[in-house]
Structure formats: C-alpha cells, structure tokens
Design an enzyme around this catalytic site. Sequence first.
Site, PDB file in Angstrom:
ATOM      1  N   ARG A   1       0.806  -1.226   0.000  1.00  0.00           N
ATOM      2  CA  ARG A   1       0.000   0.000   0.000  1.00  0.00           C
ATOM      3  C   ARG A   1       0.843   1.282   0.000  1.00  0.00           C
ATOM      4  NH1 ARG A   1      -4.214  -0.480   4.502  1.00  0.00           N
ATOM      5  NH2 ARG A   1      -2.290  -0.189   5.631  1.00  0.00           N
TER       6      ARG A   1
ATOM      7  N   LYS B   1       3.006 -18.904   7.063  1.00  0.00           N
ATOM      8  CA  LYS B   1       2.333 -19.197   8.310  1.00  0.00           C
ATOM      9  C   LYS B   1       2.014 -17.893   9.037  1.00  0.00           C
ATOM     10  CE  LYS B   1       4.452 -20.226  12.338  1.00  0.00           C
ATOM     11  NZ  LYS B   1       5.257 -19.318  13.158  1.00  0.00           N
TER      12      LYS B   1
ATOM     13  N   HIS C   1       9.036 -22.988   7.355  1.00  0.00           N
ATOM     14  CA  HIS C   1      10.426 -22.763   6.949  1.00  0.00           C
ATOM     15  C   HIS C   1      11.384 -23.805   7.530  1.00  0.00           C
ATOM     16  CE1 HIS C   1      10.889 -20.636  10.803  1.00  0.00           C
ATOM     17  NE2 HIS C   1      12.183 -20.770  10.649  1.00  0.00           N
TER      18      HIS C   1
ATOM     19  N   LYS D   1      15.235 -26.148   5.975  1.00  0.00           N
ATOM     20  CA  LYS D   1      16.555 -26.242   6.601  1.00  0.00           C
ATOM     21  C   LYS D   1      17.248 -27.529   6.139  1.00  0.00           C
ATOM     22  CE  LYS D   1      15.086 -23.752  10.766  1.00  0.00           C
ATOM     23  NZ  LYS D   1      15.881 -22.568  11.009  1.00  0.00           N
TER      24      LYS D   1
ATOM     25  N   ASP E   1       2.470 -21.268  17.743  1.00  0.00           N
ATOM     26  CA  ASP E   1       3.583 -20.651  17.034  1.00  0.00           C
ATOM     27  C   ASP E   1       4.646 -21.664  16.612  1.00  0.00           C
ATOM     28  OD1 ASP E   1       5.071 -18.371  16.092  1.00  0.00           O
ATOM     29  OD2 ASP E   1       6.383 -18.579  17.834  1.00  0.00           O
TER      30      ASP E   1
ATOM     31  N   HIS F   1       6.484 -26.368  13.299  1.00  0.00           N
ATOM     32  CA  HIS F   1       7.879 -26.826  13.248  1.00  0.00           C
ATOM     33  C   HIS F   1       8.117 -28.132  14.016  1.00  0.00           C
ATOM     34  CE1 HIS F   1       8.057 -22.882  11.670  1.00  0.00           C
ATOM     35  NE2 HIS F   1       8.311 -22.227  12.790  1.00  0.00           N
TER      36      HIS F   1
ATOM     37  N   LYS G   1      10.782 -19.839  24.798  1.00  0.00           N
ATOM     38  CA  LYS G   1      11.550 -18.602  24.622  1.00  0.00           C
ATOM     39  C   LYS G   1      12.278 -18.309  25.928  1.00  0.00           C
ATOM     40  CE  LYS G   1       9.311 -17.096  20.758  1.00  0.00           C
ATOM     41  NZ  LYS G   1       9.836 -17.604  19.500  1.00  0.00           N
TER      42      LYS G   1
HETATM   43  C1  BG6 Z   1       8.844 -18.806  13.649  1.00  0.00           C
HETATM   44  C2  BG6 Z   1       8.193 -18.415  14.944  1.00  0.00           C
HETATM   45  O1  BG6 Z   1       7.972 -19.575  12.867  1.00  0.00           O
HETATM   46  O2  BG6 Z   1      10.001 -19.583  13.928  1.00  0.00           O
HETATM   47  C3  BG6 Z   1       9.159 -17.667  15.847  1.00  0.00           C
HETATM   48  O3  BG6 Z   1       7.067 -17.587  14.665  1.00  0.00           O
HETATM   49  C4  BG6 Z   1      10.428 -18.468  16.029  1.00  0.00           C
HETATM   50  O4  BG6 Z   1       8.561 -17.393  17.103  1.00  0.00           O
HETATM   51  C5  BG6 Z   1      10.983 -18.900  14.673  1.00  0.00           C
HETATM   52  O5  BG6 Z   1      11.362 -17.663  16.718  1.00  0.00           O
HETATM   53  C6  BG6 Z   1      12.152 -19.848  14.857  1.00  0.00           C
HETATM   54  O6  BG6 Z   1      12.772 -20.061  13.627  1.00  0.00           O
HETATM   55  P1  BG6 Z   1      14.329 -20.381  13.519  1.00  0.00           P
HETATM   56  O7  BG6 Z   1      14.558 -20.642  12.070  1.00  0.00           O
HETATM   57  O8  BG6 Z   1      15.031 -19.160  14.029  1.00  0.00           O
HETATM   58  O9  BG6 Z   1      14.568 -21.570  14.390  1.00  0.00           O
END
Ligand code: BG6
Length: 520
Positions: A65, A174, A204, A208, A261, A266, A366
Amino acid sequence: MDDSKQLDELLSCRLGSGAKKVTPCTIVIFGASGDLTSRKLIPALYHLHCEGRLPDPFRVIGFARREKTDDSWRAELREALGRFSRSGAVDEAKWEEFAANVVYCRGDLTDGDAYAKLRDRIAESESEQARNNVLVYLAISPSQFSEVVARCSAAGLLNRDPDADAWRRVVVEKPFGRDLESARTLNEGLMEHAHEKQIFRIDHYLGKETVQNILMFRFSNSIFEQLWNRQSIDHIQITVSEKHAVGGRGGYYEEAGALRDMVQNHLLQALALVAMEPPVSLEAEAIRDEKVKLLQSIRPFDPARIADQVVRGQYFAGQIDGDARQGYRQEPKVNPESDVETYVALKMFIDNWRWSNVPFYLRTGKNLPMSASEVRVQFRPTPNILYAAQCGSRLASNSLTLRLQPNEGISLHFNGKVPGSSMEVRPVRMRFSYDTEFGAYTPEAYERLLLEAIAGDATLFIRRDEVETAWSIVDSIRDGWTDVPLTNREFYAAGTWGPVAADDLLASSGHKWRNPQPIK
Ligand code: BG6
C-alpha cells in the site's frame, strides 16, 4: 580440483537430474513492505540469482500500500540486504543485475483496480513465459489470504488449473489458521481459486538442510534404520529452544502462544520426519502421505487429563548471560495477567507397530539458556549384567543426537574405557559436523523453498490434510487449557530450562530432559 574433492565428487550420488528445472516466471510478493520480504525473501532471491539458480528471465513484483517507486523500493531492499545477507558483503554488480528485474506496484489489497494495475505490470515483461507463469507469494496476514486469492483469480492471475502449460501457484506463509476450523475455512477459500497442487504452504523448518537430512539419514543408512523402532529405542526428545524473548512480537504472541507458534508446525513436522514410515518413493505425495499417516497415529490427547501429557510454561524475569530479562507479562502489548504460554512440553505416543509405547517428548520455549534445535534418540539400556550390574544408572545408554541448528551435525554417544590401569567407563562421542565436512556454507531455508516453489516441487510444503491434522492435535490440547490458569509449577525464570512441571512430566516415566550443550 584437489584429490579429496575429486574423491568426494566420485562418491556423491546426485538424485534426479541434479539442478531443479525452472521456467521463466514472475514472482508477485504481496506484503512487499513487510519484514519477511526485506529480511528473508529478497535476500534469498538475490542469492539464488548470484548462483545462477533463478530462471532466465525472471521478474519480482512487490505489491503493497505504501507510496514507493521502483527505485525507492530497490534502494530500501538494497539497504536491508546489507544487513541480512548471509554471505556478508553484497556484490554490487550482481545486485544491479538482480534489481533490474525487481519492480514495485502500489495498491490496496481490497481494491480491484489495483489488481488490474498489477496485471499490467506483469504484462510488461518481454518474455511470454514470464508473463504467463506466475508465483503469488502471500507474505500478508492470514485474514487477508482469501480475499487476495479471490481478487487475483478475478484479475486472471490465478486459475484453478494445475495442468495448464502456463503455471500459476500460490505460496502461503504461516500462521495457517489459528485452529482447525479457521484452517479449514482458509483452505476452502484458497481452493476455490487454486487446486491443491498449486498451493504451497510454507513451514520454513522444512527448508533447513538438517531437517531435510533427517530422511536422507534414516533411509540411506542401514545401520540406524534397523534400530529405529520400539525394540531398540527407549524414547525420543525433540527440543527447539530459543534464547530470545518474545520482544516486539507481544501482540502476535498473545494470540498465538508457543503451541500455535511452534508446535503446530515446526515441532510436529520434525516429529513426522523422525518417526514416519519409509515412503514408497521420493515423490512429494509419497512423502507427504507418510507424514500425514504419522500425524494421524499420534495417540489423541484427552483434554480432561491434559496436564498429565502437556505442560505449558511462561517466563518471569531472569537473566541470560548476565543480561536482565523482563517477565513475559511485562513485555510490550502483553496483558499483565496473561496466561499465554511461552514454553510447552509434550509427552506423546504414536500408536503404530513401530512405535508402540515409545514416549516422544517435544519441547520449545523462549528465553531459555541457549538457542538450539535437536532430536535426541535415546536407545534402550544394556541388560543389567557385566558393566551395568556394577555401574547401575551411571552407565549411560547410547544416544544419537541430530543437531538441527546451530553447529549442525550428528553425534553418537557410546561408552568407552578410560585409559589407565583402573577399570573406568565413561560416555564418549563421535561427531559429524556439517562445517568440518562441507564448509561453513549452509543455505538459508527460504532459498531452497523459493526455488522448490518456482520449480513446482511440493515435497517441502505442507499439504492440506497435514495442516488440518496438526491443528486437530493442537486443538485438543488447547481444549484442556480453556479457563485453567497457569499454576506456580508452570512459571520459569528467564535463562532456565523451563518450568518444574516439565521435569515432572518426564520423571513420571523415569526419564529426564537432555539439554542441548554448547558445541565448540
Ligand atoms: C517462527 C516463529 O515460525 O520460527 C518464531 O514464529 C520463532 O517465534 C521462529 O522464533 C524460529 O525459527 P528459527 O529458524 O530461528 O529456528
């Protein structure tokens, strides 16, 4: 080429035809002003260009935008690349070459005319293939996915035809929904305008290297796969620990929490790869079929007894490496009475022939002491005779650790005699390190994922049934948490390995967490 490189080359087996076949195309990024675009997507595309992996020609059109020109957007991206490029310095000549293919289209996501303008920009390409093959990348909020896809379809940028000569694909970031119901609604919205084969849902972690190596490690080595079952394995731990706090993402985190999350995507993806059955082939659908089967074999969680199987945690103030960290409830945009989890640990069982009664422990959080992701396969102890009879529980059982990040590698732990005249035994380690073996270069996950989407290979993306099965698992856990506040045993100080309740979770079956260790 030196001798050792020549030997490596001789011993390597290149799968398929080697490099991915890519055809000229236009990549349209919705959410061009966002963090993901400047931090991940453009650096990934730039590096692919430097390596000659992008199709020739290609074009990137950023849609957002804010008022910008092609040049001002390029300048912004160049500045960000300086900060986020994995290769450090930027090659200016390569950047200029790359940037000449990058343009900006200003528009509001809800404005039909803006899509007509976008169509005109796509039509500017001199290459017919680049005009016709379009990859739509949704780096925007999930609440906007359905509308953008519908508008793209109305403007002729998407069609529901997976077999057309000119391909149209959509990549979705995501979070993909916030529960099963919203994920289904999103899927239905997307699938009105694109066939499942045209939808590439990103996780993602699958981009890796080390995560991709899980399948290669399991199914190209006979020694470990023979042990990969309930007869030899006592339990498996999957840890994704993060040293950083929630920081500026408090608003998002309040809505998500660690379960949505990290676990829904993951951790369950890592679990699926670690535990799935061998696929019938290396085709995308064969692999995804097995992943879904595995997720479907997870023993359902009973919401009424959720505390016996799942522990959530939240950090309070503490210290990491001498740095004071504030509590989650003090983070910006977080409710000071929030019960949202910043940590979660699960004990799960996979009810299939291979894994019957083998506990799988998954955890993420975290503000933990270090950032590390690893899979630890803990083998059964030896019979209680000879050395074990004398050492008891001090005789370590064998374990195999797949270190996914950082210091990527694989370690095998076994016992050895301490040299000397006394009889002393202690664990020793054999380690394969990616850096030592292949050099320090580990490509960014987004490079691989973008390339696969351009090439139309869905192996590293999440299929509809996969994402929905993962949500149904997570939903049953959340049901057990509804209106149940956190207890004292679920808080942990920043800089510690999580709440006491998580230790209790394993202690009840005689196990304990194996924390990732710094690797020199
Ligand atoms: C993301 C989460 O999908 O993955 C984050 O939203 C997280 O909270 C991140 O920190 C971790 O990814 P990576 O590649 O740094 O392990």
